[in-house]
Design an enzyme around this catalytic site. Sequence first.
Site, PDB file in Angstrom:
ATOM      1  N   LEU A  18      40.351  52.376  53.610  1.00  0.00           N
ATOM      2  CA  LEU A  18      42.142  52.900  54.250  1.00  0.00           C
ATOM      3  C   LEU A  18      42.143  54.107  54.116  1.00  0.00           C
ATOM      4  CD1 LEU A  18      43.028  49.141  55.806  1.00  0.00           C
ATOM      5  CD2 LEU A  18      41.673  51.071  56.952  1.00  0.00           C
ATOM      6  N   HIS A  75      40.981  40.738  46.441  1.00  0.00           N
ATOM      7  CA  HIS A  75      40.051  41.977  45.424  1.00  0.00           C
ATOM      8  C   HIS A  75      39.801  40.822  44.201  1.00  0.00           C
ATOM      9  CE1 HIS A  75      37.851  45.187  43.726  1.00  0.00           C
ATOM     10  NE2 HIS A  75      38.009  45.064  42.709  1.00  0.00           N
TER      11      HIS A  75
HETATM   12  C1  GRF Z   1      35.838  38.246  48.165  1.00  0.00           C
HETATM   13  O1  GRF Z   1      35.401  38.186  46.822  1.00  0.00           O
HETATM   14  C2  GRF Z   1      37.316  39.383  48.771  1.00  0.00           C
HETATM   15  O2  GRF Z   1      37.668  39.280  47.039  1.00  0.00           O
HETATM   16  C3  GRF Z   1      36.077  40.642  48.366  1.00  0.00           C
HETATM   17  O3  GRF Z   1      34.801  40.493  48.786  1.00  0.00           O
HETATM   18  C4  GRF Z   1      34.454  38.816  48.335  1.00  0.00           C
HETATM   19  C5  GRF Z   1      34.542  38.682  50.449  1.00  0.00           C
HETATM   20  O4  GRF Z   1      34.316  37.315  50.307  1.00  0.00           O
HETATM   21  N1  GRF Z   1      36.873  42.191  48.809  1.00  0.00           N
HETATM   22  P1  GRF Z   1      34.690  36.176  51.048  1.00  0.00           P
HETATM   23  O5  GRF Z   1      33.906  37.526  52.718  1.00  0.00           O
HETATM   24  O6  GRF Z   1      36.355  36.184  51.991  1.00  0.00           O
HETATM   25  O7  GRF Z   1      33.797  34.890  51.958  1.00  0.00           O
END
Ligand code: GRF
Length: 215
Positions: A93, A109
């Site tokens: 973003l 994250h």
């Molecule tokens: C998670 O590991 C998040 O931290 C990362 O992408 C993944 C998304 O998983 N940015 P979900 O879509 O919440 O199952």
Amino acid sequence: MKRLAIVISGRGSNMAAILGAVRDGRIAAKVAGVISNRPAAAGLAIAAEHGVRTIVIDHACFADRAAFERELGAAIDELAPDLIVLAGFMRVLGADFVARYAGRLINIHPSLLPAYPGLHTHRRALADGVKVHGCTVHFVTHDVDHGPIVAQAAVAVREDDDEASLAARVLAAEHRILVAAVRWFCEGRLVIEGSRVRVKDETSGAETLLVPAQS
Ligand code: GRF
């Protein structure tokens, strides 16, 4: 009651953790809507099952990032959220967008920031041979994958871990700290003090979760 907007790109398991916590009363909030930048995101169906409004803003349909973000901002503003949760949202973003929602935009994250910002965090952690990996919930600032940290979970790396097994244990920890962070926000307990976040009246140390190798 606080209003939440959740922004996703894919599977939506972090979003589902929030929806589950709202449903069973662990988070006192209304999920005003779930927005995905990908029409095929599996999370959209999960949100619909929960009776939550879903909105698709396909980034591929816009000429540039600014145009996409104008539309995304308009959709968010229509939902009138107190908190916007980036839950597996895979777009960077811009600074203006982030500034507009300063203090009410959080991200999950999959690493112990400031280690491993960006993509492929589990692969990079394994390649470096780290013994402790994890995940972070932070307020979003213009600096990608930086910003005041709300909660972290440390996950012990096992000798036999591969990317998938490590990712699975980190993901379970993500769900726990993201739900905790959203709950604290909704309870008015998060105070940003410069680059740090204080959780008011938190004596349990729950903003730091340690997941041992044998859990
Ligand atoms: C998670 O590991 C998040 O931290 C990362 O992408 C993944 C998304 O998983 N940015 P979900 O879509 O919440 O199952």
